[in-house]
Design an enzyme around this catalytic site. Sequence first.
Site, PDB file in Angstrom:
ATOM      1  N   ARG A 156      18.161 -64.272  15.899  1.00 13.93           N
ATOM      2  CA  ARG A 156      17.809 -64.697  14.546  1.00 13.93           C
ATOM      3  C   ARG A 156      18.767 -65.742  14.005  1.00 13.93           C
ATOM      4  NH1 ARG A 156      14.788 -59.756  12.926  1.00 13.93           N
ATOM      5  NH2 ARG A 156      13.806 -60.194  10.940  1.00 13.93           N
ATOM      6  N   ARG A 171       1.866 -53.957   4.343  1.00 13.64           N
ATOM      7  CA  ARG A 171       2.604 -53.050   5.232  1.00 13.64           C
ATOM      8  C   ARG A 171       3.490 -52.117   4.414  1.00 13.64           C
ATOM      9  NH1 ARG A 171       6.340 -55.577   9.890  1.00 13.64           N
ATOM     10  NH2 ARG A 171       7.815 -55.873   8.197  1.00 13.64           N
ATOM     11  N   ARG A 227      14.030 -62.174   2.396  1.00 17.60           N
ATOM     12  CA  ARG A 227      13.929 -62.265   3.862  1.00 17.60           C
ATOM     13  C   ARG A 227      13.340 -63.613   4.270  1.00 17.60           C
ATOM     14  NH1 ARG A 227      10.553 -57.184   4.423  1.00 17.60           N
ATOM     15  NH2 ARG A 227      10.284 -57.618   6.635  1.00 17.60           N
TER      16      ARG A 227
HETATM   17  P1  ADP Z   1      10.983 -58.436  10.033  1.00 14.48           P
HETATM   18  O1  ADP Z   1      10.966 -59.402  11.174  1.00 14.48           O
HETATM   19  O2  ADP Z   1       9.629 -57.943   9.647  1.00 14.48           O
HETATM   20  O3  ADP Z   1      11.762 -58.923   8.845  1.00 14.48           O
HETATM   21  P2  ADP Z   1      12.795 -56.573  11.465  1.00 14.48           P
HETATM   22  O4  ADP Z   1      12.453 -55.154  11.632  1.00 14.48           O
HETATM   23  O5  ADP Z   1      12.847 -57.424  12.690  1.00 14.48           O
HETATM   24  O6  ADP Z   1      11.741 -57.132  10.427  1.00 14.48           O
HETATM   25  O7  ADP Z   1      14.212 -56.716  10.719  1.00 14.48           O
HETATM   26  C1  ADP Z   1      14.490 -56.033   9.538  1.00 14.48           C
HETATM   27  C2  ADP Z   1      15.930 -56.300   9.074  1.00 14.48           C
HETATM   28  O8  ADP Z   1      16.869 -55.866  10.082  1.00 14.48           O
HETATM   29  C3  ADP Z   1      16.308 -57.755   8.822  1.00 14.48           C
HETATM   30  O9  ADP Z   1      15.919 -58.175   7.526  1.00 14.48           O
HETATM   31  C4  ADP Z   1      17.835 -57.700   9.014  1.00 14.48           C
HETATM   32  O10 ADP Z   1      18.476 -57.155   7.884  1.00 14.48           O
HETATM   33  C5  ADP Z   1      18.017 -56.714  10.149  1.00 14.48           C
HETATM   34  N1  ADP Z   1      18.002 -57.390  11.481  1.00 14.48           N
HETATM   35  C6  ADP Z   1      17.061 -57.228  12.452  1.00 14.48           C
HETATM   36  N2  ADP Z   1      17.329 -58.000  13.511  1.00 14.48           N
HETATM   37  C7  ADP Z   1      18.464 -58.689  13.209  1.00 14.48           C
HETATM   38  C8  ADP Z   1      19.240 -59.675  13.892  1.00 14.48           C
HETATM   39  N3  ADP Z   1      18.888 -60.135  15.113  1.00 14.48           N
HETATM   40  N4  ADP Z   1      20.335 -60.158  13.279  1.00 14.48           N
HETATM   41  C9  ADP Z   1      20.707 -59.735  12.066  1.00 14.48           C
HETATM   42  N5  ADP Z   1      20.017 -58.817  11.366  1.00 14.48           N
HETATM   43  C10 ADP Z   1      18.911 -58.286  11.919  1.00 14.48           C
END
Ligand code: ADP
Length: 190
Positions: free
Chosen positions: A89, A128, A145
């Site tokens: 990310r 969702r 987000r």
């Molecule tokens: P979505 O893609 O629907 O936002 P995720 O379940 O992938 O949902 O992620 C939810 C939250 O988890 C993010 O908003 C962040 O806070 C945290 N998160 C997930 N993956 C990462 C990552 N690779 N790096 C930093 N934070 C992460």
Amino acid sequence: MLNIVIFGAPGSGKGTQSEFIVEKYGINHVSTGDVLRGEMKNGTELGKIAKGYMDEGKLLPDDLIVDMLASKLDSFEGSKGVIFDGFPRTIAQAEALKKMLAARGQEVSVMLDLEVPEDELMVRLIKRGQETGRADDNEETIKNRLVVYHSQTAPVIDWYKNDGKYQHIDGVGSMERIFADICAAIDGLK
Ligand code: ADP
């Protein structure tokens, strides 16, 4: 080895398509969001840290996420490949993934970018939230987000373009059509 990065904004359908990919290609799946929600549910130290960031729609620090992912990768020893969902990310995470895979004699096979317009993302995430009660699927956190996605995550697109791994997938339409496009991209890999 088939190492797939499934990429896209929150609500773009990464999790749904990952399940289809796992079923068809028999590779392991790691969703960093799911791992963090599991940690929260189990009340671990990492879970407690994660909650603060997730509730605000912010990213966790790269080093925490990279360490978490490395131990996941180790647990997949001997697998046919991995689908990375919600990771990388940030550019730092993309670089860390490249190093981690290289240390194992592997590389990312393809990065699939599921593109969905912003108004559609909003509708999907609010729905969702209503259906699942997921804490970060409320209007205010969703907006945060999406801001974080544009500022910190979207630059990863150009990084993968430069790395020659980028593939665009139209993320609007039926789940079946989107999956068919994904399969065409995967099956077209040499
Ligand atoms: P979505 O893609 O629907 O936002 P995720 O379940 O992938 O949902 O992620 C939810 C939250 O988890 C993010 O908003 C962040 O806070 C945290 N998160 C997930 N993956 C990462 C990552 N690779 N790096 C930093 N934070 C992460």
